[in-house]
Design a protein around this motif. Structure first.
Motif, PDB file in Angstrom:
ATOM      1  N   SER A 188      43.780  53.589  -8.605  1.00  0.00           N
ATOM      2  CA  SER A 188      45.049  52.883  -8.769  1.00  0.00           C
ATOM      3  C   SER A 188      45.842  52.977  -7.475  1.00  0.00           C
ATOM      4  CB  SER A 188      45.872  53.491  -9.925  1.00  0.00           C
ATOM      5  OG  SER A 188      46.512  54.688  -9.509  1.00  0.00           O
ATOM      6  N   LEU A 189      46.959  52.273  -7.429  1.00  0.00           N
ATOM      7  CA  LEU A 189      47.818  52.326  -6.255  1.00  0.00           C
ATOM      8  C   LEU A 189      48.388  53.724  -6.028  1.00  0.00           C
ATOM      9  CD1 LEU A 189      49.886  49.005  -6.132  1.00  0.00           C
ATOM     10  CD2 LEU A 189      48.801  50.145  -4.190  1.00  0.00           C
ATOM     11  N   ILE A 190      48.409  54.545  -7.060  1.00  0.00           N
ATOM     12  CA  ILE A 190      48.893  55.917  -6.898  1.00  0.00           C
ATOM     13  C   ILE A 190      47.759  56.931  -7.079  1.00  0.00           C
ATOM     14  CG2 ILE A 190      51.311  55.469  -7.475  1.00  0.00           C
ATOM     15  CD1 ILE A 190      50.697  56.362 -10.344  1.00  0.00           C
ATOM     16  N   GLY A 191      46.540  56.436  -6.937  1.00  0.00           N
ATOM     17  CA  GLY A 191      45.367  57.304  -7.015  1.00  0.00           C
ATOM     18  C   GLY A 191      44.233  56.673  -6.227  1.00  0.00           C
ATOM     19  N   ARG A 192      44.269  56.824  -4.889  1.00  0.00           N
ATOM     20  CA  ARG A 192      43.345  56.091  -4.021  1.00  0.00           C
ATOM     21  C   ARG A 192      42.208  56.954  -3.471  1.00  0.00           C
ATOM     22  NH1 ARG A 192      46.674  52.668   0.272  1.00  0.00           N
ATOM     23  NH2 ARG A 192      44.519  52.281   0.907  1.00  0.00           N
ATOM     24  N   SER A 193      42.015  58.154  -3.985  1.00  0.00           N
ATOM     25  CA  SER A 193      40.950  59.009  -3.451  1.00  0.00           C
ATOM     26  C   SER A 193      39.555  58.447  -3.739  1.00  0.00           C
ATOM     27  CB  SER A 193      41.071  60.439  -3.992  1.00  0.00           C
ATOM     28  OG  SER A 193      41.135  60.454  -5.398  1.00  0.00           O
ATOM     29  N   TYR A 194      39.439  57.497  -4.664  1.00  0.00           N
ATOM     30  CA  TYR A 194      38.170  56.806  -4.885  1.00  0.00           C
ATOM     31  C   TYR A 194      37.647  56.195  -3.589  1.00  0.00           C
ATOM     32  CZ  TYR A 194      35.004  53.008  -6.222  1.00  0.00           C
ATOM     33  OH  TYR A 194      33.932  52.153  -6.290  1.00  0.00           O
ATOM     34  N   ASN A 277      46.138  43.310  -9.718  1.00  0.00           N
ATOM     35  CA  ASN A 277      45.628  42.336  -8.762  1.00  0.00           C
ATOM     36  C   ASN A 277      45.257  43.000  -7.444  1.00  0.00           C
ATOM     37  OD1 ASN A 277      46.143  40.076  -6.518  1.00  0.00           O
ATOM     38  ND2 ASN A 277      45.645  39.069  -8.465  1.00  0.00           N
ATOM     39  N   TRP A 278      46.019  44.003  -7.027  1.00  0.00           N
ATOM     40  CA  TRP A 278      45.708  44.750  -5.805  1.00  0.00           C
ATOM     41  C   TRP A 278      44.320  45.382  -5.909  1.00  0.00           C
ATOM     42  CZ3 TRP A 278      44.778  50.013  -5.107  1.00  0.00           C
ATOM     43  CH2 TRP A 278      44.781  50.470  -3.782  1.00  0.00           C
ATOM     44  N   ILE A 279      44.019  45.992  -7.052  1.00  0.00           N
ATOM     45  CA  ILE A 279      42.714  46.630  -7.247  1.00  0.00           C
ATOM     46  C   ILE A 279      41.590  45.598  -7.194  1.00  0.00           C
ATOM     47  CG2 ILE A 279      41.261  47.860  -8.905  1.00  0.00           C
ATOM     48  CD1 ILE A 279      43.733  49.313  -9.867  1.00  0.00           C
ATOM     49  N   GLY A 306      43.762  35.057 -11.694  1.00  0.00           N
ATOM     50  CA  GLY A 306      44.027  33.640 -11.475  1.00  0.00           C
ATOM     51  C   GLY A 306      44.889  33.375 -10.254  1.00  0.00           C
ATOM     52  N   TRP A 307      45.197  34.410  -9.508  1.00  0.00           N
ATOM     53  CA  TRP A 307      46.003  34.298  -8.290  1.00  0.00           C
ATOM     54  C   TRP A 307      45.693  35.520  -7.438  1.00  0.00           C
ATOM     55  CZ3 TRP A 307      49.559  38.276  -7.415  1.00  0.00           C
ATOM     56  CH2 TRP A 307      49.768  39.135  -8.514  1.00  0.00           C
ATOM     57  N   ASN A 308      46.133  35.526  -6.200  1.00  0.00           N
ATOM     58  CA  ASN A 308      45.883  36.660  -5.320  1.00  0.00           C
ATOM     59  C   ASN A 308      47.111  36.991  -4.483  1.00  0.00           C
ATOM     60  OD1 ASN A 308      43.231  37.565  -5.834  1.00  0.00           O
ATOM     61  ND2 ASN A 308      42.381  35.843  -4.682  1.00  0.00           N
ATOM     62  N   LEU A 309      47.304  38.257  -4.257  1.00  0.00           N
ATOM     63  CA  LEU A 309      48.313  38.713  -3.305  1.00  0.00           C
ATOM     64  C   LEU A 309      47.945  38.227  -1.910  1.00  0.00           C
ATOM     65  CD1 LEU A 309      48.470  42.388  -4.591  1.00  0.00           C
ATOM     66  CD2 LEU A 309      50.337  40.729  -4.817  1.00  0.00           C
ATOM     67  N   LYS A 316      51.512  45.729   2.644  1.00  0.00           N
ATOM     68  CA  LYS A 316      52.736  46.430   2.256  1.00  0.00           C
ATOM     69  C   LYS A 316      52.436  47.484   1.186  1.00  0.00           C
ATOM     70  CE  LYS A 316      56.487  44.047   1.805  1.00  0.00           C
ATOM     71  NZ  LYS A 316      57.522  43.092   1.311  1.00  0.00           N
ATOM     72  N   LEU A 317      51.625  47.124   0.218  1.00  0.00           N
ATOM     73  CA  LEU A 317      51.263  48.065  -0.844  1.00  0.00           C
ATOM     74  C   LEU A 317      50.355  49.171  -0.306  1.00  0.00           C
ATOM     75  CD1 LEU A 317      50.627  45.468  -3.686  1.00  0.00           C
ATOM     76  CD2 LEU A 317      52.587  47.001  -3.460  1.00  0.00           C
ATOM     77  N   ASP A 318      49.458  48.813   0.599  1.00  0.00           N
ATOM     78  CA  ASP A 318      48.591  49.816   1.220  1.00  0.00           C
ATOM     79  C   ASP A 318      49.429  50.874   1.933  1.00  0.00           C
ATOM     80  OD1 ASP A 318      46.355  48.480   0.356  1.00  0.00           O
ATOM     81  OD2 ASP A 318      45.790  47.698   2.324  1.00  0.00           O
ATOM     82  N   ALA A 319      50.408  50.414   2.705  1.00  0.00           N
ATOM     83  CA  ALA A 319      51.230  51.341   3.488  1.00  0.00           C
ATOM     84  C   ALA A 319      52.054  52.251   2.582  1.00  0.00           C
ATOM     85  CB  ALA A 319      52.142  50.549   4.420  1.00  0.00           C
ATOM     86  N   ALA A 320      52.604  51.696   1.517  1.00  0.00           N
ATOM     87  CA  ALA A 320      53.439  52.496   0.618  1.00  0.00           C
ATOM     88  C   ALA A 320      52.632  53.531  -0.156  1.00  0.00           C
ATOM     89  CB  ALA A 320      54.164  51.579  -0.361  1.00  0.00           C
ATOM     90  N   SER A 321      51.356  53.222  -0.424  1.00  0.00           N
ATOM     91  CA  SER A 321      50.536  54.109  -1.257  1.00  0.00           C
ATOM     92  C   SER A 321      49.606  55.001  -0.452  1.00  0.00           C
ATOM     93  CB  SER A 321      49.706  53.274  -2.236  1.00  0.00           C
ATOM     94  OG  SER A 321      48.837  52.385  -1.543  1.00  0.00           O
TER      95      SER A 321
END
Length: 343
Positions: A188-194, A277-279, A306-309, A316-321
Motif C-alpha cells: 500500500s501507499l503506507i506499506g511499500r517494503s514489498y 489506482n496508484w498500486i 478505468g482511469w489512471n493517475l 507526488k504520492l511516491d515522494a510523500a510515501s
C-alpha cells in the motif's frame, strides 16, 4: 474491467478481486471486518460481475470457514462465471496437526475448502503463510498432486519472504512440479517494503502480486486525518485488529493522506480510489483485493479503475510515501546496476 495475466501463467484475472473476509462476521477479529450473509454476498457478487470483476478471494480461517460457505452459496449456479481463490495454513483447530503445510493438514484443508465452496476445483490455491517446520518438498509434492488431480488449477503463496519463495521455486524446478505463479502480499501507499525484495523477485521469476489491504488496514479510507477521531465503524476500533495491523507511524500516515487529498482535489476521485489506482500502476501487480461491507463501499472501490493517475501525481504520492530502506536495500540503491523497479 481490465484483465491481466496472473504472473507467468496463462490465466487472466481482473485487476480488482473481491475479498470475502467480510463474509460471516464470526468472532472478535472478523466481526470488525463485516458480517455479510448469503443474500448480502449475492448482491455484492452481482454488482461485481456487472462491473467485470469475476474473481473472489477467501480463506479457511475467515470466520472459521463461514466465508467460504457463504461464497459457495452465493455463486451457486454460476461457478463457470467466476474465479475462486482461497488459502490455508493457519490454525483451524486445537489439534497438533490443525495448521501448517504438511501433507496431512493440506490434504484435509483443501478437501474441506472444496466442500464448503461447493465446487470440485479451486482456481487459485495459496499457502496463507510459510511453514518453517514442514519440508518444502513435502508441501510442494502435495500441492502438485492436487493440481494433477484437477482439484487445483494454479498455485500461489501469501506473506512469504523472498527466500521462502525463491527456495520453493527452486525446488519445483528441480523436480518439475507446479510452480507458484502468485504471491498474495501486503502492499500500500503506507506499506511499500514489498518493493525492496519481493517485487524484484516477482519480476525476475514471473510471480504476480495479489495485493491485500491496499488501503493500509483501513487507514487510507479518507476518514483518518490529523485531529480527527477514528470513525465508529472502523476496524481500528478493535484492539485485536490494531495489534495485528501493519505498523504505521501517525505522522507518516498524515503526510501520505495530505498528498492523497491534493491528488483528490486534482482528479475529483476519492482517497481510496487514488490509493488503489496508484498500486495498479506498479510493476508485478496482477490484481488488488478490495473489501466491502456493503454496496456503497464496493461501488466506490470499483471506481478505482478505468482511469489512471498522471506521472506527476504518481511522483507526488511516491515522494510523500517514501521511507528509509532497511539493510541491504538502502546500500543496494547506490549501485547503478541494481536499480529499483519503481525508480
Amino acid at each position: 474491467m481490465e484483465h491481466r495475466l496472473l504472473g507467468g501463467s496463462g490465466l487472466k484475472v481482473p485487476v480488482l478481486t473481491l475479498g470475502t473476509g467480510t463474509f460471516g462476521g464470526d468472532g472478535p477479529l472478523f466481526s470488525a471486518w463485516g458480517n455479510s450473509q448469503v443474500e448480502d454476498a449475492k448482491r455484492l457478487i452481482d454488482i461485481s460481475l456487472e462491473a467485470g470483476l469475476n474473481m473472489f478471494d477467501s480463506a479457511d480461517v475467515y470466520s472459521a470457514g463461514q466465508a467460504e460457505e457463504i461464497l459457495g452459496k452465493a455463486i451457486a449456479g454460476r461457478r463457470d462465471e467466476v474465479i475462486i481463490s482461497t488459502k490455508s495454513t493457519f490454525r483451524t483447530g486445537e489439534g497438533p496437526n490443525d495448521l501448517g503445510s504438511s501433507r496431512h493438514h493440506l490434504t484435509r484443508a483443501i478437501e474441506r475448502s472444496l466442500k464448503r465452496l461447493g465446487t470440485d476445483y479451486i482456481d487459485l490455491f495459496q499457502l496463507h503463510g510459510f511453514d518453517a517446520q514442514t519440508p518444502v518438498e513435502e508441501t510442494l509434492a502435495t500441492l502438485d498432486g492436487f493440481v494433477k488431480a484437477g482439484k487445483i488449477r494454479y498455485l500461489g503463496v501469501s506473506n512469504f519472504s523472498g527466500w521462502h519463495l525463491m527456495k520453493s521455486l527452486a525446488v519445483t524446478e528441480k523436480y518439475g512440479w507446479t510452480r507458484y505463479v502468485a504471491h498474495q502480499a501486503y502492499y500500500s501507499l503506507i506499506g511499500r517494503s514489498y518493493e525492496w525484495d519481493l517485487m524484484p523477485l516477482g519480476l525476475d521469476q514471473k510471480v504476480g502480486a495479489v495485493v491485500w489491504s491496499p488501503l493500509g488496514w483501513a487507514r487510507l479510507t479518507g476518514k483518518i486525518r490529523r485531529g480527527t477521531p477514528l470513525p465508529k465503524d472502523s476496524r481500528l476500533q478493535s484492539q485485536l485488529n490494531v495489534d495485528i495491523a501493519p505498523p504505521v507511524d501517525d505522522e507518516y500516515l498524515y503526510r501520505v493522506v495530505d498528498a492523497l487529498d491534493e491528488v483528490a482535489a486534482e482528479t475529483g476521485k476519492t482517497v481510496p480510489q487514488i490509493a488503489i489506482n496508484w498500486i495498479l500502476q506498479r510493476p508485478t501487480v496482477s490484481t488488488v483485493v478490495i473489501g466491502a461491507r456493503n454496496e456503497e463501499q464496493l461501488r466506490q472501490n470499483l471506481g478505482a479503475v478505468g482511469w489512471n493517475l498522471t506521472k506527476e501525481q504518481v511522483a507526488k504520492l511516491d515522494a510523500a510515501s517514501d521511507t528509509p530502506r532497511a539493510y541491504p536495500y538502502f546500500h543496494q540503491a547506490y549501485f547503478e546496476r541494481n536499480p529499483s523497479p519503481v525508480a
